[in-house]
Design a protein around this motif. Structure first.
Motif, PDB file in Angstrom:
ATOM      1  N   ASP A 368      -3.294  -4.872 -11.950  1.00 18.56           N
ATOM      2  CA  ASP A 368      -2.302  -4.718 -10.886  1.00 18.56           C
ATOM      3  C   ASP A 368      -0.933  -4.705 -11.560  1.00 18.56           C
ATOM      4  OD1 ASP A 368      -0.649  -4.834  -8.682  1.00 18.56           O
ATOM      5  OD2 ASP A 368      -1.038  -6.957  -8.268  1.00 18.56           O
ATOM      6  N   SER A 369      -0.387  -3.535 -11.727  1.00 20.23           N
ATOM      7  CA  SER A 369       0.893  -3.386 -12.415  1.00 20.23           C
ATOM      8  C   SER A 369       1.647  -2.199 -11.842  1.00 20.23           C
ATOM      9  CB  SER A 369       0.669  -3.176 -13.918  1.00 20.23           C
ATOM     10  OG  SER A 369      -0.079  -1.983 -14.140  1.00 20.23           O
ATOM     11  N   LYS A 370       2.877  -2.091 -12.220  1.00 17.80           N
ATOM     12  CA  LYS A 370       3.717  -1.000 -11.730  1.00 17.80           C
ATOM     13  C   LYS A 370       3.156   0.332 -12.203  1.00 17.80           C
ATOM     14  CE  LYS A 370       8.536   0.440 -11.336  1.00 17.80           C
ATOM     15  NZ  LYS A 370       9.944   0.140 -11.681  1.00 17.80           N
ATOM     16  N   ILE A 371       3.193   1.316 -11.325  1.00 19.16           N
ATOM     17  CA  ILE A 371       2.688   2.647 -11.656  1.00 19.16           C
ATOM     18  C   ILE A 371       3.687   3.678 -11.139  1.00 19.16           C
ATOM     19  CG2 ILE A 371       1.320   2.696  -9.542  1.00 19.16           C
ATOM     20  CD1 ILE A 371      -0.673   4.494 -10.917  1.00 19.16           C
ATOM     21  N   ASN A 372       3.843   4.754 -11.912  1.00 14.72           N
ATOM     22  CA  ASN A 372       4.784   5.819 -11.529  1.00 14.72           C
ATOM     23  C   ASN A 372       4.058   7.158 -11.545  1.00 14.72           C
ATOM     24  OD1 ASN A 372       6.834   8.025 -11.950  1.00 14.72           O
ATOM     25  ND2 ASN A 372       8.231   6.284 -11.688  1.00 14.72           N
ATOM     26  N   ILE A 373       4.045   7.837 -10.406  1.00 16.33           N
ATOM     27  CA  ILE A 373       3.387   9.144 -10.314  1.00 16.33           C
ATOM     28  C   ILE A 373       4.422  10.158  -9.843  1.00 16.33           C
ATOM     29  CG2 ILE A 373       1.494  10.469  -9.286  1.00 16.33           C
ATOM     30  CD1 ILE A 373       0.096   7.808  -8.724  1.00 16.33           C
ATOM     31  N   ASN A 374       4.905  10.926 -10.785  1.00 12.90           N
ATOM     32  CA  ASN A 374       5.925  11.949 -10.487  1.00 12.90           C
ATOM     33  C   ASN A 374       7.110  11.370  -9.713  1.00 12.90           C
ATOM     34  OD1 ASN A 374       4.283  13.937 -11.690  1.00 12.90           O
ATOM     35  ND2 ASN A 374       3.168  14.242  -9.750  1.00 12.90           N
ATOM     36  N   GLY A 375       7.541  10.203 -10.153  1.00  9.34           N
ATOM     37  CA  GLY A 375       8.713   9.576  -9.545  1.00  9.34           C
ATOM     38  C   GLY A 375       8.413   8.671  -8.372  1.00  9.34           C
ATOM     39  N   TRP A 376       7.138   8.629  -7.925  1.00  7.59           N
ATOM     40  CA  TRP A 376       6.770   7.759  -6.807  1.00  7.59           C
ATOM     41  C   TRP A 376       6.072   6.523  -7.322  1.00  7.59           C
ATOM     42  CZ3 TRP A 376       1.713   6.520  -4.880  1.00  7.59           C
ATOM     43  CH2 TRP A 376       1.724   5.793  -3.675  1.00  7.59           C
ATOM     44  N   SER A 377       6.539   5.333  -6.909  1.00  3.66           N
ATOM     45  CA  SER A 377       5.955   4.067  -7.368  1.00  3.66           C
ATOM     46  C   SER A 377       5.544   3.221  -6.164  1.00  3.66           C
ATOM     47  CB  SER A 377       6.957   3.273  -8.216  1.00  3.66           C
ATOM     48  OG  SER A 377       7.265   3.965  -9.405  1.00  3.66           O
ATOM     49  N   PRO A 378       4.247   3.029  -5.955  1.00  3.82           N
ATOM     50  CA  PRO A 378       3.793   2.192  -4.838  1.00  3.82           C
ATOM     51  C   PRO A 378       4.087   0.719  -5.094  1.00  3.82           C
ATOM     52  CG  PRO A 378       1.939   2.795  -6.211  1.00  3.82           C
ATOM     53  CD  PRO A 378       3.123   3.557  -6.748  1.00  3.82           C
ATOM     54  N   LYS A 379       4.375  -0.014  -4.033  1.00  2.00           N
ATOM     55  CA  LYS A 379       4.630  -1.444  -4.157  1.00  2.00           C
ATOM     56  C   LYS A 379       3.617  -2.220  -3.322  1.00  2.00           C
ATOM     57  CE  LYS A 379       9.623  -1.025  -4.886  1.00  2.00           C
ATOM     58  NZ  LYS A 379      10.971  -1.405  -4.383  1.00  2.00           N
ATOM     59  N   ASN A 380       3.350  -3.441  -3.732  1.00  2.00           N
ATOM     60  CA  ASN A 380       2.484  -4.312  -2.952  1.00  2.00           C
ATOM     61  C   ASN A 380       3.283  -4.933  -1.811  1.00  2.00           C
ATOM     62  OD1 ASN A 380       0.209  -3.871  -4.601  1.00  2.00           O
ATOM     63  ND2 ASN A 380       0.953  -5.392  -6.076  1.00  2.00           N
ATOM     64  N   TYR A 381       2.568  -5.509  -0.846  1.00  2.00           N
ATOM     65  CA  TYR A 381       3.227  -6.057   0.332  1.00  2.00           C
ATOM     66  C   TYR A 381       4.269  -7.110  -0.035  1.00  2.00           C
ATOM     67  CZ  TYR A 381       3.925  -8.623   4.692  1.00  2.00           C
ATOM     68  OH  TYR A 381       4.495  -9.253   5.765  1.00  2.00           O
ATOM     69  N   LYS A 382       3.933  -8.000  -0.984  1.00  2.00           N
ATOM     70  CA  LYS A 382       4.859  -9.050  -1.397  1.00  2.00           C
ATOM     71  C   LYS A 382       5.699  -8.656  -2.606  1.00  2.00           C
ATOM     72  CE  LYS A 382       2.254 -12.921   0.556  1.00  2.00           C
ATOM     73  NZ  LYS A 382       1.620 -14.236   0.287  1.00  2.00           N
ATOM     74  N   ASP A 383       5.590  -7.390  -3.003  1.00  2.00           N
ATOM     75  CA  ASP A 383       6.408  -6.842  -4.092  1.00  2.00           C
ATOM     76  C   ASP A 383       6.257  -7.648  -5.385  1.00  2.00           C
ATOM     77  OD1 ASP A 383       8.036  -4.961  -5.202  1.00  2.00           O
ATOM     78  OD2 ASP A 383       9.917  -5.895  -4.548  1.00  2.00           O
ATOM     79  N   ASP A 384       4.999  -8.028  -5.713  1.00  2.00           N
ATOM     80  CA  ASP A 384       4.738  -8.695  -6.982  1.00  2.00           C
ATOM     81  C   ASP A 384       3.458  -8.116  -7.586  1.00  2.00           C
ATOM     82  OD1 ASP A 384       2.786  -9.654  -5.331  1.00  2.00           O
ATOM     83  OD2 ASP A 384       3.221 -11.782  -5.648  1.00  2.00           O
ATOM     84  N   TYR A 385       3.140  -8.500  -8.804  1.00  2.00           N
ATOM     85  CA  TYR A 385       1.970  -7.966  -9.502  1.00  2.00           C
ATOM     86  C   TYR A 385       1.150  -9.125 -10.049  1.00  2.00           C
ATOM     87  CZ  TYR A 385       4.844  -3.767  -9.228  1.00  2.00           C
ATOM     88  OH  TYR A 385       5.622  -2.735  -8.767  1.00  2.00           O
ATOM     89  N   ARG A 386      -0.179  -9.029  -9.911  1.00  2.00           N
ATOM     90  CA  ARG A 386      -1.084 -10.109 -10.305  1.00  2.00           C
ATOM     91  C   ARG A 386      -1.657  -9.933 -11.703  1.00  2.00           C
ATOM     92  NH1 ARG A 386      -3.588 -12.892  -5.700  1.00  2.00           N
ATOM     93  NH2 ARG A 386      -2.503 -12.288  -3.785  1.00  2.00           N
ATOM     94  N   GLY A 387      -1.470  -8.798 -12.284  1.00  2.00           N
ATOM     95  CA  GLY A 387      -2.065  -8.547 -13.591  1.00  2.00           C
ATOM     96  C   GLY A 387      -3.519  -8.136 -13.449  1.00  2.00           C
ATOM     97  N   GLU A 388      -4.392  -8.683 -14.279  1.00  2.00           N
ATOM     98  CA  GLU A 388      -5.799  -8.289 -14.270  1.00  2.00           C
ATOM     99  C   GLU A 388      -6.537  -8.914 -13.081  1.00  2.00           C
ATOM    100  OE1 GLU A 388      -8.369  -7.413 -18.056  1.00  2.00           O
ATOM    101  OE2 GLU A 388      -8.683  -9.515 -17.487  1.00  2.00           O
ATOM    102  N   VAL A 389      -7.172  -8.075 -12.284  1.00  2.00           N
ATOM    103  CA  VAL A 389      -7.925  -8.532 -11.116  1.00  2.00           C
ATOM    104  C   VAL A 389      -9.218  -7.738 -11.022  1.00  2.00           C
ATOM    105  CG1 VAL A 389      -5.905  -9.258  -9.765  1.00  2.00           C
ATOM    106  CG2 VAL A 389      -6.747  -6.901  -9.591  1.00  2.00           C
ATOM    107  N   SER A 390     -10.204  -8.309 -10.341  1.00  2.00           N
ATOM    108  CA  SER A 390     -11.450  -7.574 -10.116  1.00  2.00           C
ATOM    109  C   SER A 390     -11.250  -6.590  -8.968  1.00  2.00           C
ATOM    110  CB  SER A 390     -12.586  -8.546  -9.776  1.00  2.00           C
ATOM    111  OG  SER A 390     -12.352  -9.169  -8.522  1.00  2.00           O
ATOM    112  N   VAL A 391     -12.117  -5.615  -8.905  1.00  2.00           N
ATOM    113  CA  VAL A 391     -12.037  -4.608  -7.842  1.00  2.00           C
ATOM    114  C   VAL A 391     -12.204  -5.264  -6.475  1.00  2.00           C
ATOM    115  CG1 VAL A 391     -13.238  -2.635  -6.809  1.00  2.00           C
ATOM    116  CG2 VAL A 391     -12.749  -2.663  -9.268  1.00  2.00           C
ATOM    117  N   GLU A 392     -13.154  -6.204  -6.352  1.00  2.00           N
ATOM    118  CA  GLU A 392     -13.387  -6.837  -5.053  1.00  2.00           C
ATOM    119  C   GLU A 392     -12.203  -7.701  -4.625  1.00  2.00           C
ATOM    120  OE1 GLU A 392     -16.957  -9.067  -5.330  1.00  2.00           O
ATOM    121  OE2 GLU A 392     -16.156 -10.565  -6.720  1.00  2.00           O
ATOM    122  N   GLU A 393     -11.525  -8.329  -5.602  1.00  2.00           N
ATOM    123  CA  GLU A 393     -10.334  -9.109  -5.263  1.00  2.00           C
ATOM    124  C   GLU A 393      -9.193  -8.191  -4.839  1.00  2.00           C
ATOM    125  OE1 GLU A 393      -7.153 -12.341  -7.167  1.00  2.00           O
ATOM    126  OE2 GLU A 393      -8.830 -11.602  -8.381  1.00  2.00           O
TER     127      GLU A 393
END
Length: 624
Positions: A368-393
């Motif tokens: 779970d980290s910042k990603i940029n796709i042609n200038g577009w960057s999605p954000k999480n609801y709380k605008d933070d990043y958890r790092g490594e997480v499982s798919v189910e989490e």
């Protein structure tokens, strides 16, 4: 002598004028060769248990012969409308004189002198106009009816055609409307209620005015006892039995959303409507009432949302409840079927299903980290990043960046394909943001897609009509097609369902937790404009939406708050007295082909043991 002569002259003139009036009336009598009534065809809608939930046009019940009418009903009608019915010849002179005396004494109209025969003559042949000519016609036609028919026939015709409120004509239609039973099955109290409607159908309607209906029915019972038709003990018993339970079940006002949705579908099935129709639907009026009450209660607690909607489906795709808005009277716009809104994270099931089909597993780790796709960057609801997480989490916590990464890694086309396959008919824009539910959908089509998961991967066709027939019982339409068959791999469905269970257990859908296994997903669109919760148990699928019609943002309302709370409130009440079942018990009876079901049944029979969960799993593993 002079006075006597004038009296004789006056008498002759009166006799002459009277004979002229009678002759003129006889020459101008309305047509009596037919007693058919010209009217528009009616449509009566029944819920899944046969209760009337709506009707269009006038409802005429099936004609009932005198010997089929309950004795209590006949007595209740006679004592209420015309005590001397079996003793007069169409006009009750004593009754007219008595009514005139009472009205003069009270200085207002208290009693009427019309007999049942006169009322029938008026209903069959005359207009409501009040005039001497019409009254004279009524008297002559009453005598004609008495000569033409027997007393039993007159009473039968009258009771089969009289208006009894709520659009019903005849005791059979009223019996079905108010008590959901045939007229032959009416008990004493119900007979009194039907008879009480004759005086003022709207005023004493048991659906619209329960208290007035109760008072009027009690008066009818007392009059029956007074006239030795029943005992006082029977009166007490009838009143007591009525106190024990309420038989008057009116469909909630919100049911109109469902009926409005069905009307064009009725015409599509049968074409031009030129006869009375009975439409048997999938709606459960009890669940509709629960849904309406729950929606009103929960929505009041979240004032920043002007509107909310709820739809419930069974595992065959039948609509069991539908509320298109907070108040049908204020707005007939159906937010279940007509509104297109952004589903937000509720769309992520298609992303993860496509991922699972592409080989991703719930235990796989992603960042779970910042990603940029042609200038577009999605954000999480709380605008933070958890790092490594499982798919189910990532799924249960509704992490946006992971959903976008999965969609981009496997290809958006796969996500779109899965969504379309599961029933999303609205256009889906092929852009990176599709993983976050930015393409608008209706609540009905999104809930129907979740139904595929609840149905163990079998496709469904959403429907609200089970059958259509005419009043003679002729079947004009009956639904036969159950669905398109297997859409999703069973293992994929099982895995996805387990991930959705965890969303309710410890993820964003915690407020939807109920006292049984359930799976679901929250959804919140950009700037809190839409909030969703869609999920299912082992028996029903329910989708909930909150928002504003003008698309303005709400305050602190996400899919995990108001929608999840409403979903849980409704589900808890809807499953009362229903034994909990595990979601992965596997719905063997709904597999996609008849051949598959036969094979599974043979294996179960050969095992000679009661099927358990592990037995079903091993069977499914052999076939899928």
């Amino acid at each position: 002598m002079k006075a006597l002569r004038w009296l004789l002259i006056i008498f002759i003139w009166l006799a002459l004028l009277s004979s002229m009036a009678v002759t003129w009336s006889l020459l101008n009598l309305p047509e009596t060769e037919s007693i058919q009534i010209s009217r528009q065809p009616s449509i009566t809608f029944l819920d899944k248990d046969g209760r009337i939930i709506a009707s269009y046009g006038d409802i005429y019940g099936k004609s009932i012969k005198f010997n089929k009418l309950p004795k209590n009903l006949i007595n209740a009608v006679i004592v209420t409308e015309d005590k001397r019915f079996f003793h007069h010849y169409g006009v009750d002179v004593k009754g007219v004189l008595r009514a005139a005396y009472v009205n003069i004494r009270e200085r207002r109209i208290v009693q009427g002198g019309s007999t049942i025969t006169q009322q029938l003559a008026k209903n069959l042949f005359l207009t409501p106009e009040r005039s001497f000519t019409r009254k004279l016609h009524e008297l002559i036609l009453s005598l004609w009816l008495e000569l033409r028919f027997t007393k039993k026939q007159i009473l039968s015709i009258y009771l089969n055609r009289v208006y009894l409120g709520s659009g019903t004509y005849g005791v059979q239609a009223a019996s079905e409307k108010y008590f959901n039973k045939k007229v032959e099955e009416l008990d004493l109290y119900e007979c009194a209620v039907i008879a009480s409607l004759l005086k003022a159908p709207s005023r004493y309607n048991p659906i619209a005015n329960k208290q007035l209906s109760k008072e009027r029915a009690s008066l009818v019972l007392e009059n029956m006892a007074k006239n030795k038709m029943i005992t006082k003990i029977k009166v007490k018993e009838a009143k007591y039995n009525n106190q024990k339970y309420s038989k008057f079940t009116a469909a909630p006002k919100s049911t109109r959303y469902f009926i409005d949705w069905l009307l064009p579908r009725v015409k599509a099935h049968v074409g031009e409507i030129n006869e009375d129709l009975i439409v048997r639907t999938t709606l459960d009026v009890k669940l509709q009432k629960i849904a309406e009450d729950s929606l009103n209660e929960i929505t009041m607690k979240y004032p920043s949302a002007d509107q909310s909607a709820l739809v419930g489906l069974d595992l065959d795709g039948g609509v069991i409840s539908m509320i298109g808005g907070r108040d049908y009277g204020d707005s007939q716009f159906n937010r279940v079927t007509q509104a297109k809104r952004q589903p937000g994270s509720a769309f992520k099931i298609f992303v993860y299903l496509a991922g699972l089909e592409s080989g991703i597993t719930p235990k796989d780790l992603m960042v779970d980290s910042k990603i940029n796709i042609n200038g577009w960057s999605p954000k999480n609801y709380k605008d933070d990043y958890r790092g490594e997480v499982s798919v189910e989490e990532a799924f249960s916590k509704s992490i946006n960046t992971v959903a976008v990464k999965i969609s981009e890694n496997i290809g958006r086309e796969k996500v779109i394909k899965i969504a379309k396959l599961m029933g999303i008919n609205s256009p889906i824009v092929n852009s990176p943001s599709l993983a976050l539910g930015t393409s608008e959908v209706s609540l009905l089509e999104l809930t129907a897609a979740y139904d595929v998961l609840a149905n163990n991967g079998d496709g469904i066709f959403v429907h609200g009509i089970r059958s259509i027939e005419n009043t003679e019982g002729e079947n004009l339409f009956r639904r036969k097609i159950q669905g398109p068959g297997k859409i999703l791999n069973t293992r994929t469905v099982r895995t996805m369902t387990q991930m959705m269970e965890k969303t309710i257990q410890n993820g964003t859908g915690r407020k939807a937790k109920i006292n049984r296994p359930a799976a679901g997903k929250t959804g919140t669109s950009q700037s809190l404009r839409d909030a969703w919760f869609v999920g299912f148990t082992s028996s029903i699928v329910v989708g909930v939406w909150f928002g504003n019609d003008d698309d303005s943002p709400m305050e602190k309302i996400t899919g995990g708050t108001a929608p999840a709370v409403l979903w849980g409130e409704f589900m808890q009440k809807a499953h009362k007295n229903i034994k909990p079942r595990a979601l992965n018990y596997e719905y063997i009876s709904t597999e996609s082909t008849f051949e598959t079901r036969q094979k599974i049944q043979k294996i179960i029979e050969k095992s000679k043991v009661k099927p358990k969960k592990n037995v079903f799993e091993s069977i499914l593993d052999n076939f899928f």
